[in-house]
Scaffold this active site. Sequence first.
Site, PDB file in Angstrom:
ATOM      1  N   ASP A  91      -0.298  -4.207   6.680  1.00  0.00           N
ATOM      2  CA  ASP A  91      -1.385  -4.225   5.551  1.00  0.00           C
ATOM      3  C   ASP A  91      -2.224  -3.184   5.723  1.00  0.00           C
ATOM      4  OD1 ASP A  91      -0.169  -6.662   4.530  1.00  0.00           O
ATOM      5  OD2 ASP A  91      -1.723  -7.918   5.253  1.00  0.00           O
ATOM      6  N   LYS A  92      -2.574  -2.609   4.505  1.00  0.00           N
ATOM      7  CA  LYS A  92      -3.669  -1.543   4.695  1.00  0.00           C
ATOM      8  C   LYS A  92      -4.701  -1.860   5.624  1.00  0.00           C
ATOM      9  CE  LYS A  92      -7.508   0.340   1.881  1.00  0.00           C
ATOM     10  NZ  LYS A  92      -8.146   0.514   0.671  1.00  0.00           N
TER      11      LYS A  92
END
Length: 357
Positions: free
Chosen positions: A160-161
């Site tokens: 994820d970011k």
Amino acid sequence: MTTDNDNIQDTDGLDDAQQLYEHFRFVVDANQEPLRIDKYMLDKLQHSSRNRIQRAADAGFVHVNDRPVKRNYRVRPGDVVTLMLDRPRHDTTIEPEEIPLDIVYEDSELLVVNKPAGLVVHPGVGNFHGTLVNALAWHLRDVAGYDPNDPEVGLVHRIDKDTSGLLVVAKTPTAKTRLGLQFFNKTTHRSYNALVWGNLAEDSGHIEGNIGRDPKDRLRMAVFEPGSDVGKSAVTHYRVLERFGYTTLVECVLETGRTHQIRAHMKHIGHPLFADERYGGMDILRGNRSSSYRAFVQNCFAVCPRQALHARTLGFVHPTTGQQMDFTSEWPADMQQLIDRWRVYINGTTKDTFADN
């Protein structure tokens, strides 16, 4: 009796001169059971809703095998499903951008990068530039045969970011195929470190439950009963590394690699990741009500304003040499400071204080 033709969209109302542009294309898996197309596409289009998909079908924008279909069409193995809209798709061509990279290892076949929190891995809605893939395109711009727009090379897996840590990138199609098989066959070795809310009752354990899109929030994943027909099977193993009374530092090892797996599984057992806003971790979920404690936690949120999750170790067999490759990434500064602050806090508090789990 309903026939296939009954589910083909009547296009008499469409403007013959209207030009449609392909935005998404999916080929239905060979083992797919008959399923309404709006439900099928809902699982594929992460940032959409069933209502929007149904409206698109009503407008003649949902096609199967090059023909518009109604919202109640049932997809079958081999169907080619396309979303055709009346405007061009955003140009998703990946352009090289000079963005700093923390390269842990590199050779002619692959590289291992330590991704910082906040860096989006791949271009997508709202993030068409400034991603890890753009940075890799710049770093590998002089490598013969490496095309950042070719799906046969590049990232083998994603995080994820706002998760930091290790990722492996394939420079050649052979390397990506062989590394991809290792991930598929679960022969890679990966572990994550996470700070979660609460004092876990056991020193180790596992969480099992299907993970699928949350019907109430399309940007969040939810956990469903194991073996159910909702979501995909997922298993997370965890081990306590350090206890801080109201929070716990854990190591997580995944049997499966589902979207938001650790985040969704830990919330499911009542221990969301610290500072994970989407899964409720930005609320003060454990601890006393004193103003000093609230100030301490708010200070921790400021130090690490993202889910406290780090992809710490990565191990795989080199796709060409057959050599075992193992890498470890130290905690980034924000997680290190966060953990240090909880250590100081726990050392200054009597253990009798922590009555709840």
